[in-house]
Scaffold this motif. Sequence first.
Motif, PDB file in Angstrom:
ATOM      1  N   LYS A   5      42.971  46.661  35.032  1.00 23.97           N
ATOM      2  CA  LYS A   5      41.398  47.070  34.780  1.00 23.97           C
ATOM      3  C   LYS A   5      40.328  47.463  35.381  1.00 23.97           C
ATOM      4  CE  LYS A   5      38.989  42.559  35.258  1.00 23.97           C
ATOM      5  NZ  LYS A   5      38.736  40.742  35.471  1.00 23.97           N
ATOM      6  N   SER A   6      39.648  48.117  34.184  1.00 18.51           N
ATOM      7  CA  SER A   6      38.316  49.410  34.971  1.00 18.51           C
ATOM      8  C   SER A   6      37.405  48.434  35.764  1.00 18.51           C
ATOM      9  CB  SER A   6      37.693  49.522  33.619  1.00 18.51           C
ATOM     10  OG  SER A   6      36.685  48.798  33.038  1.00 18.51           O
ATOM     11  N   ASP A   7      37.174  49.555  36.332  1.00 22.51           N
ATOM     12  CA  ASP A   7      35.669  48.329  37.371  1.00 22.51           C
ATOM     13  C   ASP A   7      34.757  48.029  36.934  1.00 22.51           C
ATOM     14  OD1 ASP A   7      37.267  49.599  39.750  1.00 22.51           O
ATOM     15  OD2 ASP A   7      36.295  51.598  40.077  1.00 22.51           O
ATOM     16  N   ASP A   8      34.668  48.730  35.202  1.00 26.12           N
ATOM     17  CA  ASP A   8      33.089  47.712  34.611  1.00 26.12           C
ATOM     18  C   ASP A   8      33.697  46.682  33.953  1.00 26.12           C
ATOM     19  OD1 ASP A   8      31.984  50.815  34.582  1.00 26.12           O
ATOM     20  OD2 ASP A   8      33.226  51.713  33.096  1.00 26.12           O
ATOM     21  N   ASP A   9      34.483  46.396  34.078  1.00 26.71           N
ATOM     22  CA  ASP A   9      34.978  44.377  34.051  1.00 26.71           C
ATOM     23  C   ASP A   9      34.857  43.836  34.953  1.00 26.71           C
ATOM     24  OD1 ASP A   9      36.606  46.057  31.304  1.00 26.71           O
ATOM     25  OD2 ASP A   9      38.781  46.135  32.423  1.00 26.71           O
ATOM     26  N   ALA A  10      34.603  44.555  35.955  1.00 26.34           N
ATOM     27  CA  ALA A  10      34.590  43.155  37.331  1.00 26.34           C
ATOM     28  C   ALA A  10      33.354  42.851  37.617  1.00 26.34           C
ATOM     29  CB  ALA A  10      35.683  44.244  38.658  1.00 26.34           C
ATOM     30  N   LEU A  11      32.183  44.328  37.161  1.00 28.88           N
ATOM     31  CA  LEU A  11      30.414  44.286  36.827  1.00 28.88           C
ATOM     32  C   LEU A  11      30.139  43.672  35.536  1.00 28.88           C
ATOM     33  CD1 LEU A  11      27.929  45.135  38.072  1.00 28.88           C
ATOM     34  CD2 LEU A  11      28.237  46.898  36.715  1.00 28.88           C
ATOM     35  N   VAL A  12      31.217  43.375  34.421  1.00 23.82           N
ATOM     36  CA  VAL A  12      30.910  42.849  33.783  1.00 23.82           C
ATOM     37  C   VAL A  12      31.291  41.142  33.799  1.00 23.82           C
ATOM     38  CG1 VAL A  12      31.471  41.764  31.508  1.00 23.82           C
ATOM     39  CG2 VAL A  12      31.461  44.471  32.083  1.00 23.82           C
ATOM     40  N   ASP A  13      32.302  41.164  34.313  1.00 19.45           N
ATOM     41  CA  ASP A  13      32.559  39.409  35.144  1.00 19.45           C
ATOM     42  C   ASP A  13      31.262  38.919  36.014  1.00 19.45           C
ATOM     43  OD1 ASP A  13      34.825  39.657  33.426  1.00 19.45           O
ATOM     44  OD2 ASP A  13      36.239  40.200  34.643  1.00 19.45           O
ATOM     45  N   LEU A  14      31.450  39.844  36.933  1.00 19.95           N
ATOM     46  CA  LEU A  14      30.379  39.481  37.857  1.00 19.95           C
ATOM     47  C   LEU A  14      29.030  38.978  36.936  1.00 19.95           C
ATOM     48  CD1 LEU A  14      29.111  38.788  40.871  1.00 19.95           C
ATOM     49  CD2 LEU A  14      28.579  41.339  40.990  1.00 19.95           C
ATOM     50  N   VAL A  15      28.125  39.447  35.943  1.00 21.77           N
ATOM     51  CA  VAL A  15      27.125  39.386  36.037  1.00 21.77           C
ATOM     52  C   VAL A  15      27.846  38.036  34.726  1.00 21.77           C
ATOM     53  CG1 VAL A  15      25.527  39.850  33.821  1.00 21.77           C
ATOM     54  CG2 VAL A  15      26.163  41.396  35.964  1.00 21.77           C
ATOM     55  N   ASP A  16      28.425  37.854  34.673  1.00 26.78           N
ATOM     56  CA  ASP A  16      29.042  36.730  33.470  1.00 26.78           C
ATOM     57  C   ASP A  16      28.924  34.910  34.228  1.00 26.78           C
ATOM     58  OD1 ASP A  16      30.030  34.989  30.941  1.00 26.78           O
ATOM     59  OD2 ASP A  16      31.530  35.053  31.974  1.00 26.78           O
ATOM     60  N   VAL A  17      29.882  35.618  35.337  1.00 27.61           N
ATOM     61  CA  VAL A  17      29.791  34.145  36.199  1.00 27.61           C
ATOM     62  C   VAL A  17      28.633  34.484  36.859  1.00 27.61           C
ATOM     63  CG1 VAL A  17      30.481  33.626  38.614  1.00 27.61           C
ATOM     64  CG2 VAL A  17      31.980  34.357  37.007  1.00 27.61           C
ATOM     65  N   ILE A  18      27.445  35.094  37.200  1.00 26.65           N
ATOM     66  CA  ILE A  18      26.108  34.786  37.484  1.00 26.65           C
ATOM     67  C   ILE A  18      25.115  33.731  36.417  1.00 26.65           C
ATOM     68  CG2 ILE A  18      23.576  35.858  38.307  1.00 26.65           C
ATOM     69  CD1 ILE A  18      25.025  37.862  40.301  1.00 26.65           C
TER      70      ILE A  18
END
Length: 79
Positions: A5-18
């Motif tokens: 899982k790339s670091d870009d996916d973590a940012l997308v997941d964070l924004v999605d949760v927020i």
Amino acid sequence: MRPTKSDDDALVDLVDVILRKGAVIEADVVIAVADIPLVGLKLRAALAGMTTMTEYGIFEDWDEAQRLRNRETAGQRLE
């Protein structure tokens, strides 16, 4: 070969949760010069998607006004 899982996916997941669940950020800031407090700020911000905000009763009037304005503008374009 293992999936990664790339670091870009973590940012997308964070924004999605927020956007989906929302977050409240509170901060107290004191601006001082030479240990003399000059300005105090108490900050509070709610971050969430509009759907989440309106579910909690925040920005309901603003959202309804924007939707009405968009309907009126769309009606003028059709004429």
